[in-house]
Design a protein around this motif. Structure first.
Motif, mmCIF file in Angstrom:
data_model
loop_
_atom_site.group_PDB
_atom_site.id
_atom_site.type_symbol
_atom_site.label_atom_id
_atom_site.label_comp_id
_atom_site.label_asym_id
_atom_site.label_seq_id
_atom_site.Cartn_x
_atom_site.Cartn_y
_atom_site.Cartn_z
ATOM 1 N N VAL A 211 0.741 9.227 9.498
ATOM 2 C CA VAL A 211 0.146 8.250 8.581
ATOM 3 C C VAL A 211 -0.047 6.901 9.266
ATOM 4 C CG1 VAL A 211 2.318 7.411 7.550
ATOM 5 C CG2 VAL A 211 0.204 7.376 6.217
ATOM 6 N N LYS A 212 0.878 6.524 10.148
ATOM 7 C CA LYS A 212 0.729 5.241 10.846
ATOM 8 C C LYS A 212 -0.391 5.306 11.869
ATOM 9 C CE LYS A 212 5.241 4.962 11.639
ATOM 10 N NZ LYS A 212 6.567 4.447 12.070
ATOM 11 N N GLY A 213 -0.534 6.451 12.523
ATOM 12 C CA GLY A 213 -1.644 6.615 13.449
ATOM 13 C C GLY A 213 -2.980 6.565 12.738
ATOM 14 N N ALA A 214 -3.038 7.183 11.552
ATOM 15 C CA ALA A 214 -4.281 7.181 10.770
ATOM 16 C C ALA A 214 -4.641 5.782 10.298
ATOM 17 C CB ALA A 214 -4.124 8.119 9.574
ATOM 18 N N LEU A 215 -3.620 4.988 9.949
ATOM 19 C CA LEU A 215 -3.869 3.617 9.515
ATOM 20 C C LEU A 215 -4.399 2.789 10.682
ATOM 21 C CD1 LEU A 215 -3.643 1.617 7.140
ATOM 22 C CD2 LEU A 215 -1.329 1.070 7.939
ATOM 23 N N LYS A 216 -3.816 2.963 11.850
ATOM 24 C CA LYS A 216 -4.253 2.217 13.038
ATOM 25 C C LYS A 216 -5.696 2.555 13.390
ATOM 26 C CE LYS A 216 0.230 1.748 15.388
ATOM 27 N NZ LYS A 216 1.017 2.149 16.590
ATOM 28 N N LYS A 217 -6.039 3.834 13.315
ATOM 29 C CA LYS A 217 -7.380 4.275 13.723
ATOM 30 C C LYS A 217 -8.431 4.050 12.641
ATOM 31 C CE LYS A 217 -6.017 8.458 14.843
ATOM 32 N NZ LYS A 217 -6.054 9.873 15.315
ATOM 33 N N GLY A 218 -7.992 3.721 11.424
ATOM 34 C CA GLY A 218 -8.948 3.517 10.349
ATOM 35 C C GLY A 218 -9.316 4.790 9.614
ATOM 36 N N ASP A 219 -8.575 5.868 9.860
ATOM 37 C CA ASP A 219 -8.833 7.122 9.154
ATOM 38 C C ASP A 219 -8.374 7.042 7.702
ATOM 39 O OD1 ASP A 219 -9.893 8.220 11.439
ATOM 40 O OD2 ASP A 219 -8.031 9.203 12.048
ATOM 41 N N VAL A 220 -7.433 6.170 7.433
ATOM 42 C CA VAL A 220 -7.035 5.872 6.050
ATOM 43 C C VAL A 220 -7.056 4.359 5.892
ATOM 44 C CG1 VAL A 220 -5.588 7.941 5.873
ATOM 45 C CG2 VAL A 220 -4.534 5.758 6.507
ATOM 46 N N ASP A 221 -7.289 3.932 4.667
ATOM 47 C CA ASP A 221 -7.327 2.491 4.377
ATOM 48 C C ASP A 221 -5.984 1.988 3.871
ATOM 49 O OD1 ASP A 221 -10.279 2.154 4.764
ATOM 50 O OD2 ASP A 221 -10.313 3.579 3.088
ATOM 51 N N VAL A 222 -5.280 2.860 3.143
ATOM 52 C CA VAL A 222 -3.982 2.509 2.553
ATOM 53 C C VAL A 222 -2.966 3.545 2.996
ATOM 54 C CG1 VAL A 222 -2.728 2.054 0.406
ATOM 55 C CG2 VAL A 222 -5.188 1.577 0.530
ATOM 56 N N ALA A 223 -1.795 3.088 3.403
ATOM 57 C CA ALA A 223 -0.755 4.002 3.856
ATOM 58 C C ALA A 223 0.525 3.783 3.067
ATOM 59 C CB ALA A 223 -0.472 3.808 5.348
ATOM 60 N N ASN A 224 1.165 4.876 2.684
ATOM 61 C CA ASN A 224 2.470 4.816 2.026
ATOM 62 C C ASN A 224 3.546 4.790 3.116
ATOM 63 O OD1 ASN A 224 4.473 7.118 0.052
ATOM 64 N ND2 ASN A 224 4.584 4.900 0.160
ATOM 65 N N LEU A 225 4.229 3.652 3.241
ATOM 66 C CA LEU A 225 5.254 3.466 4.254
ATOM 67 C C LEU A 225 6.583 3.120 3.597
ATOM 68 C CD1 LEU A 225 3.162 1.255 6.741
ATOM 69 C CD2 LEU A 225 3.400 3.739 6.735
ATOM 70 N N PHE A 226 7.616 2.942 4.415
ATOM 71 C CA PHE A 226 8.923 2.500 3.920
ATOM 72 C C PHE A 226 9.176 1.080 4.407
ATOM 73 C CE2 PHE A 226 10.118 7.209 4.454
ATOM 74 C CZ PHE A 226 9.614 7.521 3.190
ATOM 75 N N THR A 227 9.817 0.276 3.588
ATOM 76 C CA THR A 227 10.007 -1.134 3.919
ATOM 77 C C THR A 227 10.912 -1.353 5.128
ATOM 78 O OG1 THR A 227 11.777 -1.267 2.248
ATOM 79 C CG2 THR A 227 9.568 -1.962 1.582
ATOM 80 N N THR A 228 11.711 -0.353 5.522
ATOM 81 C CA THR A 228 12.556 -0.501 6.707
ATOM 82 C C THR A 228 11.829 -0.067 7.978
ATOM 83 O OG1 THR A 228 13.496 1.692 6.291
ATOM 84 C CG2 THR A 228 14.731 -0.201 5.461
ATOM 85 N N ASP A 229 10.550 0.233 7.885
ATOM 86 C CA ASP A 229 9.778 0.658 9.047
ATOM 87 C C ASP A 229 9.390 -0.569 9.877
ATOM 88 O OD1 ASP A 229 7.798 1.634 10.841
ATOM 89 O OD2 ASP A 229 7.345 3.279 9.459
ATOM 90 N N THR A 230 9.879 -0.644 11.101
ATOM 91 C CA THR A 230 9.633 -1.813 11.943
ATOM 92 C C THR A 230 8.171 -1.940 12.373
ATOM 93 O OG1 THR A 230 10.301 -0.516 13.889
ATOM 94 C CG2 THR A 230 11.982 -1.869 12.826
ATOM 95 N N ASP A 231 7.389 -0.870 12.231
ATOM 96 C CA ASP A 231 5.976 -0.932 12.608
ATOM 97 C C ASP A 231 5.166 -1.839 11.685
ATOM 98 O OD1 ASP A 231 5.803 0.557 14.940
ATOM 99 O OD2 ASP A 231 5.706 2.458 13.870
ATOM 100 N N ILE A 232 5.666 -2.082 10.485
ATOM 101 C CA ILE A 232 4.937 -2.952 9.549
ATOM 102 C C ILE A 232 4.801 -4.347 10.132
ATOM 103 C CG2 ILE A 232 5.008 -4.056 7.285
ATOM 104 C CD1 ILE A 232 6.344 -1.526 6.197
#
Length: 310
Positions: A211-232
């Motif tokens: 899901v994070k890869g898809a968000l980076k590439k623009g394959d998805v516009d909105v991603a369901n993540l967790f608030t403890t994810d340091t990638d945010i």
């Protein structure tokens, strides 16, 4: 301490009829298994199951570390899947203990539950849980669901809150774990509470590489993540605010079968809950996801550092 402090010794057991949401699906991970009886004893050991994402695996190994230090033999079965698998497995005796999240668990059991405050949710969980299962006191650490977009997407569509998504109905693609499509804290709730309808739902993973890869590439516009994810923070993604409180609080809470919930287990897990913070959990996730360390090694090192084990 504030209201997020542990509720010491809360709820010895929840003896209510099993809810329909938990009475179907897989009942035994090994094709057998039974609920088992007993008066709450860990003398024969405790089997810990975890969900299929990094943080839950780390928590499972943390549970194992503190229980082993208390003299309880443990077995960890990591990466088993979602609640749809884990809860029946817990009821069926394949596992005995599971790291859970207050609000998410409550909405799984009772999708229309209104409780949002930690104490209220703990009360509601005690009522909603199937017979034979109980929640132990919740800890300080918390990890909530979040719906995030890139800064570019936020600027393009004027997005800052979940409410703003409605203005783009039928245009945006959301990416999340498959089960999020049918969950209240997910596509169902976004439509019911905010009137949001997406162009497409892409089944990916839980705050993971897909899901994070898809968000980076623009394959998805909105991603369901967790608030403890340091990638945010690392990617400067925008977490959409939740003005209507669709997403409940998510303090970490042990979910355990009555058959294993003796005083030794309770005390060990309560000590962990009083030590582990949200910041700690975020850092442990980073060590696994970014530094590529083993979840068990990370958990054991943390437990030793904090004096929870020798």
């Amino acid at each position: 301490m504030n209201r997020r402090t542990l509720l010491g010794g809360l709820f010895a057991a929840a003896s209510v009829p099993a809810l329909a949401a938990c009475s179907s699906g897989i009942t035994s991970l090994d094709g057998g298994g039974s609920a088992g009886g007993g008066g709450g004893s860990s003398k024969d050991g405790v089997t810990i199951g975890t969900a299929n994402f990094t943080e839950n695996q780390v928590l499972g190994f943390l549970y194992a570390a503190v229980l082993e230090a208390a003299g309880v033999k443990t077995k960890v079965r990591p990466n088993l899947g979602t609640r749809e698998i884990l809860i029946p497995a817990l009821k069926g005796g394949d596992i005995d203990l599971l790291p859970e999240y207050q609000g998410a668990l409550l909405h799984y059991l009772s999708p229309k539950a209104k409780a949002t405050e930690e104490g209220e949710m703990q009360n509601a969980l005690a009522i909603a849980l199937p017979a034979g299962l109980q929640v132990l006191p919740y800890g300080m650490a918390e990890d909530s669901d979040a719906f995030a977009v890139t800064q570019e997407t936020a600027d393009k569509y004027g997005l800052s809150s979940l409410a703003d998504l409605k203005k783009q109905n039928g245009k945006l693609v959301i990416g999340a774990a498959p089960e999020v499509k049918k969950r209240e804290v997910g596509a169902v709730g976004l439509k019911d509470v905010y009137g949001v309808e997406f162009k497409e739902f892409k089944s990916l993973d839980s705050s993971g590489p897909l899901v994070k890869g898809a968000l980076k590439k623009g394959d998805v516009d909105v991603a369901n993540l967790f608030t403890t994810d340091t990638d945010i923070v690392a990617n400067k993604w925008v977490v959409l605010t939740d003005p209507k409180n669709l997403i409940p609080g998510q303090h970490i809470v042990p979910l355990i079968a009555d058959r294993k919930a003796d005083s030794t287990v309770r005390k060990a897990l309560a000590e962990l809950g009083n030590v582990l913070t949200t910041a700690d959990l975020t850092e442990l996730n980073r060590q696994v996801d970014k530094d590529k360390k083993d979840p068990e090694d990370v958990a054991n090192a943390y437990a030793k550092e904090k004096g929870l084990t020798k």
